[in-house]
Design an enzyme around this catalytic site. Structure first.
Site, PDB file in Angstrom:
ATOM      1  N   GLY A 145       7.618  72.742  36.892  1.00 28.49           N
ATOM      2  CA  GLY A 145       9.135  73.242  37.119  1.00 28.49           C
ATOM      3  C   GLY A 145      10.027  72.101  37.526  1.00 28.49           C
TER       4      GLY A 145
ATOM      5  N   LYS B 280       4.583  74.677  47.292  1.00 30.50           N
ATOM      6  CA  LYS B 280       5.823  75.362  47.658  1.00 30.50           C
ATOM      7  C   LYS B 280       5.813  76.715  47.796  1.00 30.50           C
ATOM      8  CE  LYS B 280       6.564  76.928  43.088  1.00 30.50           C
ATOM      9  NZ  LYS B 280       6.169  76.438  41.897  1.00 30.50           N
TER      10      LYS B 280
ATOM     11  N   LYS C 193       0.661  78.148  38.769  1.00 25.71           N
ATOM     12  CA  LYS C 193       1.222  77.676  40.160  1.00 25.71           C
ATOM     13  C   LYS C 193       0.187  78.320  41.250  1.00 25.71           C
ATOM     14  CE  LYS C 193       5.255  77.043  37.553  1.00 25.71           C
ATOM     15  NZ  LYS C 193       6.394  77.459  37.339  1.00 25.71           N
TER      16      LYS C 193
ATOM     17  N   TRP D 114       5.982  84.050  32.867  1.00 25.94           N
ATOM     18  CA  TRP D 114       6.134  82.512  32.702  1.00 25.94           C
ATOM     19  C   TRP D 114       5.431  82.181  31.384  1.00 25.94           C
ATOM     20  CZ3 TRP D 114       8.823  78.545  32.611  1.00 25.94           C
ATOM     21  CH2 TRP D 114       8.532  77.324  33.197  1.00 25.94           C
TER      22      TRP D 114
ATOM     23  N   SER E  67      12.044  84.946  44.829  1.00 27.42           N
ATOM     24  CA  SER E  67      10.877  84.811  44.861  1.00 27.42           C
ATOM     25  C   SER E  67       9.871  85.768  45.484  1.00 27.42           C
ATOM     26  CB  SER E  67      10.618  83.322  45.703  1.00 27.42           C
ATOM     27  OG  SER E  67       9.448  83.022  46.191  1.00 27.42           O
ATOM     28  N   ARG E  68       8.753  86.036  44.836  1.00 28.95           N
ATOM     29  CA  ARG E  68       7.906  87.001  45.604  1.00 28.95           C
ATOM     30  C   ARG E  68       7.174  86.309  46.870  1.00 28.95           C
ATOM     31  NH1 ARG E  68       5.406  87.772  39.844  1.00 28.95           N
ATOM     32  NH2 ARG E  68       5.530  85.528  40.107  1.00 28.95           N
TER      33      ARG E  68
ATOM     34  N   ALA F 138      11.406  81.532  34.993  1.00 24.89           N
ATOM     35  CA  ALA F 138      11.399  82.098  33.733  1.00 24.89           C
ATOM     36  C   ALA F 138      12.617  82.856  33.234  1.00 24.89           C
ATOM     37  CB  ALA F 138      10.187  83.158  33.590  1.00 24.89           C
TER      38      ALA F 138
END
Lengths: 331, 331
Positions: free
Chosen positions: B139, B194, B109, B15, B257-258, B143
């Site tokens: 966001g 989120k 984040k 990022w 998404s991790r 990235a």
């Protein structure tokens, strides 16, 4: 009419089949009309709909199947219409039986092309059904996941709350949860609008926009949907409830959505006509776009996404240019 | 301090690299601190970050690179922090240079694990930075799509609108559009929350729930997020703006998404520990879950999804049972 023991489903497609499957969990007999006598016979013999949602096992002993719409309408009190909106009018033209005193639930997500009305309005204006006897079955719900008995949530809307509750009781079960609402206009319009936003998502994808843009598009779409529905029927509603936002998401993020696929082809350069030919069908959002755009010409909600899809589908403007302009109107 | 000519980025991850890339489009020189001297040298020689977002071409002639955080903090007025929240504290402990009169933007984040605070609060409480000098870059933005120059929308928040506008001007460009906001608390908390919802989406997927449920989960998540943030910092905000809903969607629907991946492994039966070992990292949402849950113990917002994730991650309850209970609390 609060007798919800005599329920019938009108239509032989995937969504109709899914609704029949749900109803059979709680009800001993379900009336079921579909056009094709071949499909009727096949279901009786083989316990599966030959054409749609074929993986769902059905229980013929619980089904009162017929390819005569008058037979079914005559016998049943609660009629759940689940034919594609493009075929509703031609089915209704076959009717000799009266719809008086029937309770009509629409599980149709779209505009009746001949009248430009959502299904509830169509029944009200053309068949004089009172709004107290009109309801909506809203998603978010892919029929395919009902066949797999994956947990799904439905919203059952009717201005007469008793009727919404009565149908809700008949539908909920092991893998179906239900919520009751009195917003028949909002749920039906949003079910129709989401197909337009799915086309927009498809066009964007076809043009090469990515996931970042898709999330911005959906976030703008739900705000646009809220403005649009507010003009159509102003009432207190939470647009983030599953029937509105959930339904938008399940369609807008689905790679199986026919509307999204249709948009994707157009984004990739197909003409509207060739995309339709290639898909061998007309995506419901195609009609919805025209009607939604026209309705909003009078209402005047700010709808940059619907306008963009309209320009691409009906004014033959280049998708690339239209969406470049659109990106400046989103935030 | 309204001089936005001297901007530096703190951090060497994906990022941070994406933000440097954006800034280089509009600014002649960007300060850039990262821990690894190897990475610094590699970027100077090869124009690519060797470890993160390696596909992005960088312009070393515009970069004032250093692996000495004090050198960069001393020289620059506007500091954009983009290190993982778990490493923020140890980076800040290296500081001899004062942060007085600096403008601090958080592109992080998450929660600072040592203090349980969001980044803005951490700087305010521990470094006495006034909220007028604290901002957030939010966001929805992967990235990876910035590297590909795919159109993305960022929200730049600061209670001092002039500063938000100033940074916005420095960031927007060919493939980046920006929106200005004064909601530093809401944007930062939602960016943190989120990740918890992405874990929930992953758990649900791992357990075998489908797309219908995912859309219901997201529709409930945005309503829960609204309730949560309202308790933290009450102000007029549209939770469906891209910085909140868009950010939730881009993460909750991302298979990359991790956090979602971490949840998915747990849904499939991994223990928390083995999922972390297998991923060779700790998903930010793991810390966020604990902090968000604790903060809400005092605030008392209704948060069934956060509670469920907390029970699975920290109380060792069976994901299957917890989610079965959760499904009855959603609608």
């Amino acid at each position: 009419m609060d007798n919800f023991d005599k329920i019938a489903v009108i239509g032989g497609g995937s969504w109709a089949t899914a609704i029949v499957k749900m109803l059979c969990e709680n009800n001993s007999t379900i009336g079921w009309y579909m056009r094709s006598i071949y499909a009727v016979e096949h279901i009786k013999r083989n316990k599966h709909n030959p054409n749609y949602l074929s993986s769902a096992e059905l229980h013929p002993e619980q089904l009162d199947l017929s390819n005569d719409i008058n037979e079914i309408v005559g016998k049943y009190d609660v009629l759940i219409f689940a034919v594609p909106s493009a075929f509703l009018n031609s089915e209704l033209e076959k009717l000799n039986e009266s719809l008086e005193n029937k309770v009509i639930f629409s599980a149709i997500k779209g505009i009746v092309p001949e009248t430009g009305l959502i299904v509830g309005e169509h029944f009200h204006q053309l068949y004089n059904i009172s709004y107290e006897n009109i309801g909506v079955i809203a998603g978010p719900c892919h029929a395919e996941e009902v066949a797999m008995e994956r947990l799904s949530y439905l919203t059952i809307a009717c201005q007469d709350e008793k009727k919404a509750k009565a149908l809700s009781k008949k539908i909920k079960g092991r893998y179906i949860k239900t919520k009751v609402s009195d917003d028949i206009f909002g749920t039906e319009y949003s079910a129709m609008l989401k197909n337009i936003y799915a086309i927009a998502a498809g066009i964007a994808h076809g043009l090469g926009y990515g996931d970042n843009f898709q999330s911005v598009l959906m976030s703008n779409a739900i705000r646009e949907m809220k403005r649009y529905i507010k003009k159509v029927h102003r009432m207190k509603r939470n647009i983030n409830n599953s029937a509105y936002l959930g339904d938008l998401l399940v369609t807008g993020y689905s790679v199986f959505s026919r509307n999204r696929m249709f948009g994707n082809m157009i984004g990739k350069g197909y003409t509207v006509k060739s995309a339709m030919l290639e898909m061998n069908m007309v995506a419901e959002g195609y009609y919805a776009t025209k009607s939604a755009y026209k309705i909003n010409q009078e209402n005047g909600a700010k709808t940059p996404i619907i306008d963009a899809v309209y320009e691409v589908l009906y004014e033959k403007k280049e998708a690339k240019d239209v969406f470049e302009k659109l990106t400046n109107m989103l935030d």
